[in-house]
Write an enzyme that holds these catalytic residues in place. Sequence first.
Site, short mmCIF file in Angstrom:
data_model
loop_
_atom_site.label_atom_id
_atom_site.label_comp_id
_atom_site.label_asym_id
_atom_site.label_seq_id
_atom_site.Cartn_x
_atom_site.Cartn_y
_atom_site.Cartn_z
N TYR A 106 75.75 64.44 -20.73
CA TYR A 106 75.82 63.55 -21.88
C TYR A 106 74.66 63.86 -22.82
O TYR A 106 73.50 63.90 -22.40
CB TYR A 106 75.73 62.08 -21.44
CG TYR A 106 76.01 61.17 -22.60
CD1 TYR A 106 77.31 60.75 -22.87
CD2 TYR A 106 75.00 60.77 -23.46
CE1 TYR A 106 77.58 59.96 -23.97
CE2 TYR A 106 75.26 59.98 -24.58
CZ TYR A 106 76.56 59.58 -24.82
OH TYR A 106 76.84 58.80 -25.91
N GLN A 108 82.76 55.35 -23.31
CA GLN A 108 84.07 56.01 -23.20
C GLN A 108 83.93 57.46 -22.74
O GLN A 108 84.80 58.00 -22.03
CB GLN A 108 84.87 55.91 -24.51
CG GLN A 108 84.22 56.51 -25.75
CD GLN A 108 83.27 55.56 -26.46
OE1 GLN A 108 82.76 54.60 -25.88
NE2 GLN A 108 83.02 55.83 -27.75
N ASN A 161 72.19 55.54 -24.64
CA ASN A 161 71.78 54.17 -24.94
C ASN A 161 72.16 53.24 -23.79
O ASN A 161 72.63 53.68 -22.74
CB ASN A 161 72.38 53.71 -26.29
CG ASN A 161 73.90 53.66 -26.24
OD1 ASN A 161 74.51 53.65 -25.16
ND2 ASN A 161 74.52 53.62 -27.41
N SER A 172 59.05 56.43 -21.75
CA SER A 172 58.20 57.55 -21.35
C SER A 172 56.76 57.08 -21.14
O SER A 172 56.31 56.10 -21.72
CB SER A 172 58.28 58.61 -22.45
OG SER A 172 57.98 59.86 -21.92
N GLN A 223 52.67 60.90 -26.61
CA GLN A 223 53.54 60.03 -25.83
C GLN A 223 53.91 58.80 -26.63
O GLN A 223 55.07 58.37 -26.65
CB GLN A 223 52.81 59.61 -24.55
CG GLN A 223 53.73 59.21 -23.44
CD GLN A 223 54.70 60.31 -23.13
OE1 GLN A 223 54.43 61.49 -23.33
NE2 GLN A 223 55.87 59.95 -22.68
N HIS A 229 56.94 58.50 -29.06
CA HIS A 229 58.33 58.49 -28.58
C HIS A 229 59.03 57.18 -28.93
O HIS A 229 60.07 57.17 -29.56
CB HIS A 229 58.39 58.70 -27.07
CG HIS A 229 58.52 60.13 -26.68
ND1 HIS A 229 59.61 60.89 -27.01
CD2 HIS A 229 57.70 60.96 -26.00
CE1 HIS A 229 59.46 62.12 -26.55
NE2 HIS A 229 58.30 62.20 -25.94
N GLU A 288 54.93 59.11 -15.19
CA GLU A 288 55.89 60.21 -15.44
C GLU A 288 55.13 61.51 -15.70
O GLU A 288 55.44 62.54 -15.11
CB GLU A 288 56.74 59.82 -16.65
CG GLU A 288 57.80 60.82 -17.01
CD GLU A 288 58.46 60.51 -18.35
OE1 GLU A 288 57.95 59.63 -19.09
OE2 GLU A 288 59.48 61.15 -18.67
N HIS A 289 54.15 61.46 -16.61
CA HIS A 289 53.30 62.62 -16.91
C HIS A 289 51.87 62.28 -16.54
O HIS A 289 51.37 61.22 -16.92
CB HIS A 289 53.30 62.96 -18.40
CG HIS A 289 54.67 63.13 -19.00
ND1 HIS A 289 55.38 62.10 -19.57
CD2 HIS A 289 55.45 64.23 -19.11
CE1 HIS A 289 56.54 62.56 -20.02
NE2 HIS A 289 56.63 63.84 -19.75
N ASP A 325 56.88 69.72 -21.91
CA ASP A 325 58.05 69.11 -22.55
C ASP A 325 59.02 70.17 -23.06
O ASP A 325 60.23 69.97 -23.07
CB ASP A 325 57.62 68.27 -23.76
CG ASP A 325 56.91 67.00 -23.35
OD1 ASP A 325 57.04 66.60 -22.18
OD2 ASP A 325 56.22 66.40 -24.21
N GLU A 382 77.43 52.14 23.01
CA GLU A 382 77.74 51.55 21.70
C GLU A 382 79.16 50.98 21.65
O GLU A 382 79.63 50.57 20.59
CB GLU A 382 77.51 52.61 20.59
CG GLU A 382 76.03 52.99 20.51
CD GLU A 382 75.66 53.91 19.36
OE1 GLU A 382 76.57 54.37 18.63
OE2 GLU A 382 74.45 54.16 19.17
N HIS A 384 85.14 57.66 21.54
CA HIS A 384 84.17 58.74 21.35
C HIS A 384 83.89 59.41 22.70
O HIS A 384 83.88 60.64 22.82
CB HIS A 384 82.86 58.21 20.76
CG HIS A 384 82.91 57.92 19.29
ND1 HIS A 384 83.73 56.96 18.75
CD2 HIS A 384 82.24 58.47 18.24
CE1 HIS A 384 83.55 56.93 17.43
NE2 HIS A 384 82.65 57.83 17.09
#
Lengths: 430, 430
Positions: free
Chosen positions: B122, B186, B209, B232, B254, B257, B322-323, B356, B410, B415
Amino acid sequence: MRIMKASEFGLNREVEYGTPEQNRTVERILDNVRAEGDAAVLRYTEQFDKVKLNASQLRVTEEEIQAAYDRVEPKFIEALRRAAANIRSFHEKQKRSTWMDVQPDGTIIGQLFRPLRRVGLYVPGGKAAYPSSVLMNAIPAQVAGVPEIVMVTPASTGGKEGIDPYILVAAAEAGIHEMYRVGGAQAVAALAYGTDTIAPVDKIVGPGNIYVALAKRYVYGVVDIDSIAGPSEILVLADDSADPAYIAADLLSQAEHDEMASSILVTTSKTLAAAVQTEVARQLETLPRKAIAEQSIRERGAILLADNEAEAVATSNRLAPEHLELLVYEPFGWLGRIENAGAIFVGPYSTEPVGDYFAGPNHILPTNGTARFSSPLNVDDFVKKSSVIHYSKEALLRDGEDIMTLAKHEGLEAHARAVEIRLVKEGKRP
Amino acid sequence: MRIMKASEFGLNREVEYGTPEQNRTVERILDNVRAEGDAAVLRYTEQFDKVKLNASQLRVTEEEIQAAYDRVEPKFIEALRRAAANIRSFHEKQKRSTWMDVQPDGTIIGQLFRPLRRVGLYVPGGKAAYPSSVLMNAIPAQVAGVPEIVMVTPASTGGKEGIDPYILVAAAEAGIHEMYRVGGAQAVAALAYGTDTIAPVDKIVGPGNIYVALAKRYVYGVVDIDSIAGPSEILVLADDSADPAYIAADLLSQAEHDEMASSILVTTSKTLAAAVQTEVARQLETLPRKAIAEQSIRERGAILLADNEAEAVATSNRLAPEHLELLVYEPFGWLGRIENAGAIFVGPYSTEPVGDYFAGPNHILPTNGTARFSSPLNVDDFVKKSSVIHYSKEALLRDGEDIMTLAKHEGLEAHARAVEIRLVKEGKRP
């Protein structure tokens, strides 16, 4: 057991989201444990497990674990230890090491492997409390190097206060020493958010009922979870070389799990199909769990006739079974064509219970067609990777302009400037 | 930028579940695309993207891709190609091979590695359409050997019909040739369930989104998904050896963003803290995205003073950024103490944009504290493992009784019988 054309068979796959009421119940339990901690955990334990405890009683004591050993027969413990050794040995082979690619220009890039710090293992109470599953969940985490593995399990078993001693022994054999008597969504909440008594974990694994499954789905993101297990499945790919009695026994070992389990034979041989049909009916008669197995075979079982080997393999790949048995004349010749399967059992002596209990590979496997994209539980599931990036001055001076071009195109000027400020300082830019 | 004690700082982490209304919208879109296929996809594309298409127009043509190349400057394409080569080279090093442990008793156990068959990527429309992210998502899948990688992206960009040519070029450079002009929930539905035009996939990756994120959460289980990205984050660990201007530039890269991004400096040096505070204010003034960066720095940014190195490292591990940048005197000496971080940037020339865009490691990283348990996007995310289990007659005769002991405990008699029937046939049991 019905016989039908392979091309006409499909499994109805649905992801279980629970009823709206079940979801609301789980949300309420999670919110309350998050807000109140131990107090909510104890209240729900009294409400659902009918056991009244105070916080200091939540943790299982060393004495209880020792007492459990006295209640379990030595033959069981010995078998369990041999299984555990095999499971440990197989998972040891999965371990990976941090690597770095060190280049002459001073660039170093690599992957740093680290075990998760703390993992929670959920073990259901009642009939679904399987010592084998305790080993299968805990040992990969232990092999990965997870320093803290904690078990939670309901305070009562089958309506009776106390934890199944076989579970306590299996946990101790797997190296778990921190155990709490708490189950249900409240246990998941305690593991995810932490309480005064139970420190929060980084990942929750292990099967449970619908409330446990929904709670795990909710807390995913706060902690990691394993996959949500669906009903168990076996698919046997067989030709005339296979023994119909073996096939029937293997199909039934899956069918006895629960009514939703699927047991499928795919074959090009009408003779074999008919013989397996007869054998299944015969062997079913004397099974202790006959009612469950019979319903499973009737509603979810099928013998599928394929026109040729290619269609047989394509059917198996399409159904992406949790367990796949290759009971054909030269089974390793078929392996390369198998695309989707959790565990592949090769040849007549590799009946599924060999893998369920003993050989070493994990029995926690992708169900519900998810073998298309997911894998048996393994050491990677308890390891995280961090990227390592070291650029030398030389490397940055060489690549800086390219990085600025890409950043500026994306409208991220401050990204470009973080490079530029260094290029300017080094006299590469005005 | 506020300066405070490290021990007093916490990040407010919340998992985003969307509003009830957003959830209902997404459920309706998913249900309708599942039931109606292309017709629903086209209807929602007209409704949300204001573009009226028929089914045969959904797929992006080879001519459009060629036309996109004419609209993108050669300098950009060259930088993109050099970045793609680095990304490919780094991910090639992650590839693993099927292994088998072949034992003298005839036992063979192992892991079979297979790429996923079909993966959907996506790509959001509008300003968040980053060519670099197309490379970062597609190349690991390609390196893993995924034979079918398909891209979906909205039919309009910023209210204008058509797809950003830079995105088409990046996709083509990453080796994607199957692209559809469909976005939103969709698109996720079409990828998960399939339509007449778009064949279903095994996994969906890529950012989007809130509707895209919710849709991915819903279809998880039908297909695999990557993690749901949060805002981020960067954390810089620095001492007096670091250049305050570099730190400020990196924090701001950063912060630009979005308003929710977190930029954190952790240091034991009050001198450095004050200098960075001044530099951030100074550099902020001339940034094109000043308004966003300023709000981010004010609300989510912080300079944290630690009492000593140990507290500085513990703070970083607790926040699990994250970073992470190590701007300290001997940065590789710190690496071993870092437990939780998506990507670790070592030393003064390894500013975050190096990773990045260019160095090779992936920029799709665990956010929101999930570096405690998850990893940068990597080749493993596009590979599934199947266990292989082969037992010889000898091995089954040796282990059969143990397996039966465990199964019977069990309550899984079928089995045990699947083993027993073989032991009887081989004369090992009466």
